[in-house]
Design an enzyme around this catalytic site. Structure first.
Site, PDB file in Angstrom:
ATOM      1  N   SER A 216       0.823  -1.206   0.000  1.00 33.27           N
ATOM      2  CA  SER A 216       0.000   0.000   0.000  1.00 33.27           C
ATOM      3  C   SER A 216       0.859   1.259   0.000  1.00 33.27           C
ATOM      4  CB  SER A 216      -0.986  -0.036   1.168  1.00 33.27           C
ATOM      5  OG  SER A 216      -2.004   0.911   0.974  1.00 33.27           O
ATOM      6  N   ASP A 312      -8.843  -2.751  -6.601  1.00 31.14           N
ATOM      7  CA  ASP A 312      -8.220  -2.510  -5.303  1.00 31.14           C
ATOM      8  C   ASP A 312      -9.241  -1.972  -4.295  1.00 31.14           C
ATOM      9  OD1 ASP A 312      -6.752  -0.468  -3.375  1.00 31.14           O
ATOM     10  OD2 ASP A 312      -5.284  -1.966  -3.984  1.00 31.14           O
ATOM     11  N   HIS A 379      -6.584  -5.949  -1.179  1.00 34.08           N
ATOM     12  CA  HIS A 379      -5.590  -4.904  -0.944  1.00 34.08           C
ATOM     13  C   HIS A 379      -4.501  -5.489  -0.063  1.00 34.08           C
ATOM     14  CE1 HIS A 379      -4.134  -0.769  -0.718  1.00 34.08           C
ATOM     15  NE2 HIS A 379      -4.015  -0.902   0.592  1.00 34.08           N
TER      16      HIS A 379
END
Length: 434
Positions: A216, A312, A379
């Site tokens: 991330s 995502d 994610h």
């Protein structure tokens, strides 16, 4: 490989481990401003995960509860002298588990994710959490997925020196500024340098192989620091980078507004990020645009692997369909659970997937690069055991993420896998939010 049910333990840790201050903000809004945390910070469940992993033994022997490797936090005392401190001025740190055997001289560095803060208000809040202060960091972290020390869970990197660098600056390890009035230190770039210097002194300078990774906001940092990481080593060292869920796109949200660009603009200007972004981009584009990977990835010289979900879940929640763009809550169900999206919403999300594929087209032309873009609502897939390498992990053409990354790093086979569009992939571990 182990069952994906291992990760109910992880889910429990996430749900009960949310700081009280975060829980108090409810859906992530703080006094009218968005607190940009990871999707994992929300209480969530996984659609195909039930129970707790506990292998059964023959006879009357008791069940053994799975317990991942726990690794202690190491602070960096030398960081203070260079001003390499967290938002609140405390020392940065990392978790290191030493390699062994054939991996004794190989190093895997993982940059922690955790969103960003884009205003004085959100950064002041952030410094009261583990995302802005080592005072609140866990003293031990579970090493799972790509950080696991078990060959059956992490076939290619289990015996490497594995490091988790903690994230406490709010700008993907790139800021260099301060706000004395609010007592905020924006020193992400200095933290990056201090951590790398400390690890080099602990044996990383002798690495035969090195892999920089991140999830991330850490995946974004991996892309932006990739060439800088490579320059730490002699040319004889095999150096590559792996970005997990770091391909944030400059996209219009459901109201036609560039929500993420507006937020990034605040991060870049507040934290002095511009001076540390790649000059190959800032020489012709605004620094805020250069914080988006789509303007960077094709110019990264070091071999780079892009791992991303085509849908995502963080970007759907906070960039494509945030509450600010959906005042009537038309996207509320879809935002939390892909199974509740109507046909027009799915069509909008297919457009996002198409933009992602166009973004990586030029990048994928380099034989040195790799990618794995699966059509999941997910994610961060490297840190979780169930998505990295387990009995029912997500696959593309029958290959799990861990094997695709390993094949790419070691040059065993080409690794440029793109999934068919939703809903064709039945191996996804889609995130569902409460």
């Amino acid at each position: 490989m182990v069952s994906s049910r291992v990760f109910m333990i992880w889910v429990w840790a996430v749900v009960v481990g949310i700081p009280a201050a975060t829980a108090a903000t409810g859906d992530g809004w703080f006094h009218g401003e968005r607190v940009y945390e990871e999707a994992e910070e929300a209480a969530l469940i996984y659609t195909n995960v039930t129970g707790v992993y506990s292998p059964k033994f023959h006879g009357n022997e008791s069940k053994a509860v799975y317990s991942p490797l726990m690794v202690g936090l190491t602070l960096i005392p030398a960081a203070a002298a260079t001003g390499a401190v967290c938002l609140d001025g405390t020392l940065p740190g990392y978790h290191l588990h030493r390699g062994f055997g054939s991996g004794a001289n190989s190093w895997l560095i993982q940059l922690e994710g955790g969103g960003w803060c884009n205003s004085i208000r959100t950064c002041v809040y952030r410094k009261t959490t583990r995302r802005g202060s080592s005072r609140y960091m866990e003293k031990q972290l579970a090493f799972t997925g790509i950080l696991s020390n078990r060959a059956e869970e992490n076939p290619d990197f289990y015996n490497w020196n594995r490091v988790k660098v903690r994230y406490c600056d709010g700008a993907s390890f790139l800021g260099d500024s301060e706000n004395k009035a609010a007592q905020l230190q924006f020193r992400g770039q200095r933290i990056w340098v201090a951590a790398m210097q400390d690890l080099m002194s602990k044996g990383m300078r002798n690495a035969h192989q090195a892999l920089l990774s991140g999830c991330s906001a850490g995946g974004l940092a991996t892309i932006l620091h990739c060439d800088e990481f490579s320059e730490l080593f002699p040319r004889t060292t095999k150096v590559k980078c792996l970005s997990d869920a770091g391909l944030f796109l400059d996209s219009l949200d459901v109201a036609g507004v560039r929500t993420l660009r507006n937020m990034y603009s605040g991060v870049v200007s507040l934290q002095g990020v511009g001076k540390n972004l790649p000059r190959v981009c800032t020489n012709h584009l605004d620094p805020t645009l250069c914080f988006f990977p789509q303007h960077i990835i094709a110019s990264v010289k070091t071999p780079l692997f892009i791992l991303n979900a085509a849908y995502d879940s963080w970007q759907i929640q906070s960039s494509l369909a945030p509450p600010s763009a959906d005042p009537h809550g038309l996207w509320n169900d879809c935002r939390k659970n892909n199974a509740r999206c109507n046909p027009s919403q799915i069509q909008f999300l297919q457009g996002f997937r198409n933009r992602m594929l166009r973004t990586v087209r030029r990048f994928s032309m380099s034989k040195a690069n790799g990618m794995f873009i699966n059509s999941c609502f997910a994610h961060c897939q490297t840190e979780r055991q169930d998505t990295w390498f387990a009995d029912d992990s997500p696959v593309i053409r029958n290959k799990a993420i861990a094997l695709a990354v390993g094949d790419w790093y070691f040059g065993r086979s080409a690794a440029r896998a793109v999934d068919c569009a939703y809903p064709c992939d039945q191996t996804c571990h889609n995130l569902v939010f409460k």
